[in-house]
Design a protein around this motif. Structure first.
Motif, PDB file in Angstrom:
ATOM      1  N   THR A 132      -1.265  -0.642  -6.947  1.00  0.00           N
ATOM      2  CA  THR A 132      -0.260  -1.660  -6.598  1.00  0.00           C
ATOM      3  C   THR A 132      -0.898  -3.025  -6.321  1.00  0.00           C
ATOM      4  O   THR A 132      -0.207  -3.946  -5.920  1.00  0.00           O
ATOM      5  N   CYS A 156      -6.840   0.267  -7.026  1.00  0.00           N
ATOM      6  CA  CYS A 156      -5.533   0.203  -6.353  1.00  0.00           C
ATOM      7  C   CYS A 156      -4.406  -0.001  -7.374  1.00  0.00           C
ATOM      8  O   CYS A 156      -4.355  -1.032  -8.050  1.00  0.00           O
ATOM      9  N   CYS A 192      -2.009   6.075  -1.125  1.00  0.00           N
ATOM     10  CA  CYS A 192      -2.324   7.092  -2.136  1.00  0.00           C
ATOM     11  C   CYS A 192      -3.799   7.500  -2.112  1.00  0.00           C
ATOM     12  O   CYS A 192      -4.176   8.502  -2.713  1.00  0.00           O
ATOM     13  N   LYS A 193      -4.616   6.703  -1.441  1.00  0.00           N
ATOM     14  CA  LYS A 193      -6.047   6.948  -1.280  1.00  0.00           C
ATOM     15  C   LYS A 193      -6.847   6.817  -2.573  1.00  0.00           C
ATOM     16  O   LYS A 193      -7.975   7.285  -2.669  1.00  0.00           O
ATOM     17  N   SER A 194      -6.278   6.164  -3.576  1.00  0.00           N
ATOM     18  CA  SER A 194      -7.023   5.891  -4.813  1.00  0.00           C
ATOM     19  C   SER A 194      -8.256   5.052  -4.514  1.00  0.00           C
ATOM     20  O   SER A 194      -9.309   5.244  -5.118  1.00  0.00           O
ATOM     21  N   CYS A 205       0.825  -1.206   0.000  1.00  0.00           N
ATOM     22  CA  CYS A 205       0.000   0.000   0.000  1.00  0.00           C
ATOM     23  C   CYS A 205       0.866   1.265   0.000  1.00  0.00           C
ATOM     24  O   CYS A 205       1.789   1.400   0.797  1.00  0.00           O
ATOM     25  N   LEU A 206       0.533   2.192  -0.903  1.00  0.00           N
ATOM     26  CA  LEU A 206       1.240   3.470  -0.994  1.00  0.00           C
ATOM     27  C   LEU A 206       0.549   4.571  -0.192  1.00  0.00           C
ATOM     28  O   LEU A 206       1.032   5.690  -0.147  1.00  0.00           O
TER      29      LEU A 206
END
Length: 162
Positions: A155, A153, A19-21, A16-17
């Motif tokens: 990733t 997501c 990134c809140k996508s 998880c980055l």
């Protein structure tokens, strides 16, 4: 459906980055619009999950669809109930008492305010619960391809646990 127990969104936090996508996709999917429409209309999105980050620690606050759900037990009028292996919420009957949000051990139920028109034509603000339903309310079935957060997501950190 093959397995009606233990279905929830699993997050591989090592991928998880933050990134809140997933949050954005969830809010857009449930609002029924594209990002341009939400931005131009200055629409406040209401995602059913949250990405929380403190330093390098990331946590996904999302309903775990508990088999013995504390939120269902405390709901005074049955607005939260279990059916088809998930915890469902009837927002029409929700009275906004916040008991479910307090009972949830995963902090995955949020309260939102919406404007409701009364019978006399006047408008009132009304608080109601909001939680992840694995996109069942949009698709009428549960599958990874139908979960907006999983599809967004970058990733592939999110997956549907069956």
């Amino acid at each position: 459906m093959s397995n009606e127990k233990d279905r929830f969104i699993h997050a591989d936090l090592s991928r998880c980055l933050a990134c809140k996508s997933c949050e954005l996709a969830c809010g857009l999917a449930h609002a029924g619009c594209e990002i341009e429409g939400a931005a131009s209309g200055q629409m406040k999105l209401k995602p059913r999950m949250r990405v929380l980050q403190q330093g390098t620690t990331v946590v996904i606050a999302q309903c775990r669809q508990c088999e013995d759900a504390p939120c269902v037990k405390v709901c005074p009028n049955g607005s939260l109930y279990q059916e088809e292996g998930i915890v469902k919420l009837n927002r029409e009957t929700c009275i906004g008492c916040k008991l479910c949000a307090k009972a949830c051990p995963f902090d995955s139920i949020t309260m939102t305010t919406e404007v409701v028109e009364r019978s006399d034509g006047r408008k009132n603000n009304r608080t109601k619960a909001l939680k992840c339903d694995l996109c069942f309310s949009r698709n009428k079935e549960i599958k990874a391809e139908g979960c907006a957060c999983i599809q967004a997501c970058p990733t592939k950190a999110l997956s549907l646990s069956l």
